[in-house]
Enzyme design. Structure first.
Site, PDB file in Angstrom:
ATOM      1  N   LYS A 257      17.078 -26.760   7.854  1.00  0.00           N
ATOM      2  CA  LYS A 257      17.152 -27.775   8.902  1.00  0.00           C
ATOM      3  C   LYS A 257      17.112 -29.162   8.273  1.00  0.00           C
ATOM      4  CE  LYS A 257      14.882 -25.078  12.551  1.00  0.00           C
ATOM      5  NZ  LYS A 257      16.027 -25.062  13.485  1.00  0.00           N
ATOM      6  N   ARG A 331      16.724 -14.318  16.695  1.00  0.00           N
ATOM      7  CA  ARG A 331      17.390 -13.125  17.216  1.00  0.00           C
ATOM      8  C   ARG A 331      17.199 -11.932  16.281  1.00  0.00           C
ATOM      9  NH1 ARG A 331      22.860 -16.482  17.379  1.00  0.00           N
ATOM     10  NH2 ARG A 331      21.217 -18.009  17.711  1.00  0.00           N
TER      11      ARG A 331
HETATM   12  N1  BES Z   1      13.781 -22.274  16.467  1.00  0.00           N
HETATM   13  C1  BES Z   1      15.124 -22.699  16.551  1.00  0.00           C
HETATM   14  C2  BES Z   1      15.504 -23.198  17.936  1.00  0.00           C
HETATM   15  C3  BES Z   1      14.816 -24.451  18.422  1.00  0.00           C
HETATM   16  C4  BES Z   1      15.469 -25.655  18.352  1.00  0.00           C
HETATM   17  C5  BES Z   1      13.576 -24.384  19.022  1.00  0.00           C
HETATM   18  C6  BES Z   1      14.854 -26.798  18.832  1.00  0.00           C
HETATM   19  C7  BES Z   1      12.969 -25.518  19.492  1.00  0.00           C
HETATM   20  C8  BES Z   1      13.600 -26.722  19.406  1.00  0.00           C
HETATM   21  C9  BES Z   1      16.058 -21.557  16.199  1.00  0.00           C
HETATM   22  O1  BES Z   1      15.574 -20.632  15.298  1.00  0.00           O
HETATM   23  C10 BES Z   1      17.276 -22.171  15.598  1.00  0.00           C
HETATM   24  O2  BES Z   1      17.159 -22.709  14.546  1.00  0.00           O
HETATM   25  N2  BES Z   1      18.395 -22.073  16.298  1.00  0.00           N
HETATM   26  C11 BES Z   1      19.630 -22.578  15.818  1.00  0.00           C
HETATM   27  C12 BES Z   1      20.658 -21.543  16.053  1.00  0.00           C
HETATM   28  C13 BES Z   1      21.939 -21.769  15.347  1.00  0.00           C
HETATM   29  C14 BES Z   1      21.737 -21.677  13.852  1.00  0.00           C
HETATM   30  C15 BES Z   1      22.941 -20.760  15.787  1.00  0.00           C
HETATM   31  C16 BES Z   1      19.965 -23.843  16.570  1.00  0.00           C
HETATM   32  O3  BES Z   1      19.556 -23.980  17.732  1.00  0.00           O
HETATM   33  O4  BES Z   1      20.612 -24.731  16.002  1.00  0.00           O
HETATM   34 MN    MN Z   2      15.972 -21.206  13.282  1.00  0.00          MN
END
Ligand code: BES
Ligand code: MN
Ligand code: ZN
Length: 477
Positions: A257, A331
């Site tokens: 991230k 997931r």
């Molecule tokens: N934990 C995150 C989602 C999230 C984002 C929770 C903001 C709370 C606040 C999840 O694991 C994630 O990183 N999702 C990605 C998915 C993508 C890689 C397909 C996302 O939302 O960008």
């Molecule tokens: Mn994630």
């Protein structure tokens, strides 16, 4: 929290009463202000406008002060506006350090005893912090006057406490709330209420072939835990399975991230917190239902051992998965947790997860995104969320999306088909492991935390879905 019959003799530090524009003030309250009350109300010194608060001392001895809560036209109040009014009153008293509070439920529409206990419990929640400076904590001591029974107070208070437990867990930092620490939290609850508890260790996961959960944990020095709780209030009926994402910190892994997106990822176990909150409420209220709780707990870290894009892993269900994005880890852990839950032959599966940023883009911060394979289940759950005001909205669980989750040159599934509509991809991926069992997927990434305080709590963790889950499972008996 206590419940009492209206007690005209009791000494009361502050009495909370509702006052509406179109209903006369009760004699009991009027007698605290001989001759003057009607005039003050007429002049607006005591306002009946919705949301207005007036704190006044009295002229008599037994009740020291009254907090008048303006209700507007009483019939116009929805459950949620009443809940918020009560929360506002609770926070007003908290700000003035008035902790010994009596609420006269008979002055509010329909004597909403449960709502009063719930709103006061939610609204006065204190955020746990680690500051070394001491500060006085607020310990609410609430008495509710009503002609109704005590049971409603107990329910309202329990649901607020269970929600606050979830809030506390979501607020805890990832170094303190690791997967083993989350398992300890489950153990406290299980021991306190006699729930059955099993913690599956890494070796057992290996034996079961939980390659998806293990892949997410692969880069971590902290072992994963699969937390399995059982509440049995209905003999050997099939349980309702509730599965909550317990990623205690999500760096994104090698699909790391950005530095701004990583802050706050201690909250990536909001689904797990909701499950533990539910088991707190079940323990306190003991309804006649069977509930299975499953929490896959791990952090998502980077190291020489970490999983990476292009890896192909094998889930417990035997399906192979091509990793396209290590940040789509929720997931993966849910896949194995759902597969494990299915061994209990549940009558339905509800999964909850802070799963995608996509749900934030689609629905904002006040609506939880949902997918389902069972319209009737969705409708029943949605009806409950109308009462709790934890809004959900159904997204399309349709072939176009399912097909893309199944598209891979090298494996059965891929974990990240793309960005467009990715809230649906996240849910649809979990759906691949659910099969025919009635299923509801709740993406709480937008609703698990709030940037601003509200009448029902401080900014930060909301404990979303604890109250809805409890009310839902209770009515499914
Ligand atoms: N934990 C995150 C989602 C999230 C984002 C929770 C903001 C709370 C606040 C999840 O694991 C994630 O990183 N999702 C990605 C998915 C993508 C890689 C397909 C996302 O939302 O960008
Ligand atoms: Mn994630
Ligand atoms: Zn995550």
């Amino acid at each position: 929290m206590r419940w009492n019959q209206v007690d005209q003799q009791a000494h009361v530090e502050v009495l909370v009463v509702g006052i509406s524009g179109n209903q006369p003030v009760e004699e009991r309250i009027r007698s605290l202000y001989p001759d003057r009350l009607d005039e003050w109300v007429r002049r607006g010194d005591i306002s009946t406008k919705q949301g207005e608060l007036r704190l006044l001392p009295t002229l008599t001895g037994t009740v020291e002060r009254v907090l008048f809560v303006g209700l507007g036209k009483a019939e116009g109040l929805t459950t949620d506006s009443l809940r918020r009014l009560l929360g506002k009153a609770a926070q007003f008293l908290k700000a003035r350090k008035l902790a010994k509070v009596t609420v006269d439920a008979t002055t509010f529409p329909n004597q909403p005893v449960e709502l009063i206990a719930e709103a006061f419990g939610l609204a006065t929640y204190d955020v746990k912090h680690y500051k070394t400076s001491t500060h006085a904590t607020y310990e609410l001591d609430l008495t509710i006057w009503s002609d109704a029974g005590e049971q409603d107070v107990v329910r309202g208070a329990a649901l607020a406490e269970a929600t606050n437990l979830a809030r506390r867990l979501v607020t805890m930092p990832g170094n303190l709330l690791t997967a083993p620490a989350l398992a300890d939290e489950a153990r406290f609850i299980a021991e306190r209420y006699g729930h059955e508890l099993q913690i599956l260790e890494k070796e057992e996961m290996e034996a079961l072939g939980m390659g998806a959960l293990l892949a997410v944990n692969q880069g971590s020095t902290i072992p994963p835990k699969l937390i399995v709780l059982e509440y049995k209030g209905a003999g050997d009926e099939a349980p309702i399975a509730v599965v909550g994402k317990g990623v205690t910190f999500d760096t994104g892994g090698y699909s790391i991230k950005p530095k701004d997106g990583i802050v706050g990822m201690k909250g990536d176990m909001g689904g797990a917190a909701a499950v533990l909150g539910l088991f707190e409420a079940l323990g306190q209220l003991k309804p006649n239902v069977n509930v299975l709780g499953v929490i896959p707990a791990t952090d998502n870290m980077i190291s020489g051992d970490a999983f990476k894009p292009d890896d192909v892993i094998t889930s417990m269900a035997g399906k192979t998965i091509e990793i396209l994005n290590t940040d789509a880890e929720g997931r993966l852990v849910l896949a194995d947790a759902v597969t494990y839950a299915k061994e209990y032959k549940p009558k339905m599966i509800i999964d909850l997860a802070t799963l995608t940023g996509g749900v934030l883009v689609a629905l904002g911060t006040e609506i939880t995104g949902a997918l389902t394979n069972d319209a009737a289940l969705y409708e029943r759950f949605e009806a409950v969320t109308q009462e709790t005001n934890e809004m959900i909205w159904q997204m399309p669980y349709v072939d176009q999306f399912i097909k893309q989750v199944r598209r891979s040159d090298v494996a059965d599934l891929n974990n990240s088909p793309g960005r467009m509509g990715h809230m649906i991809f996240g849910g649809a991926f979990v759906g691949e492991f659910v099969g025919d069992t009635p299923w509801l997927h709740l993406d709480i990434a937008g609703t698990s935390e709030q940037k601003a305080a509200s009448e029902l709590g401080p900014k930060g963790a909301t404990g979303v879905m604890v109250r809805s889950l409890y009310r839902f499972v209770e009515q499914e008996k």
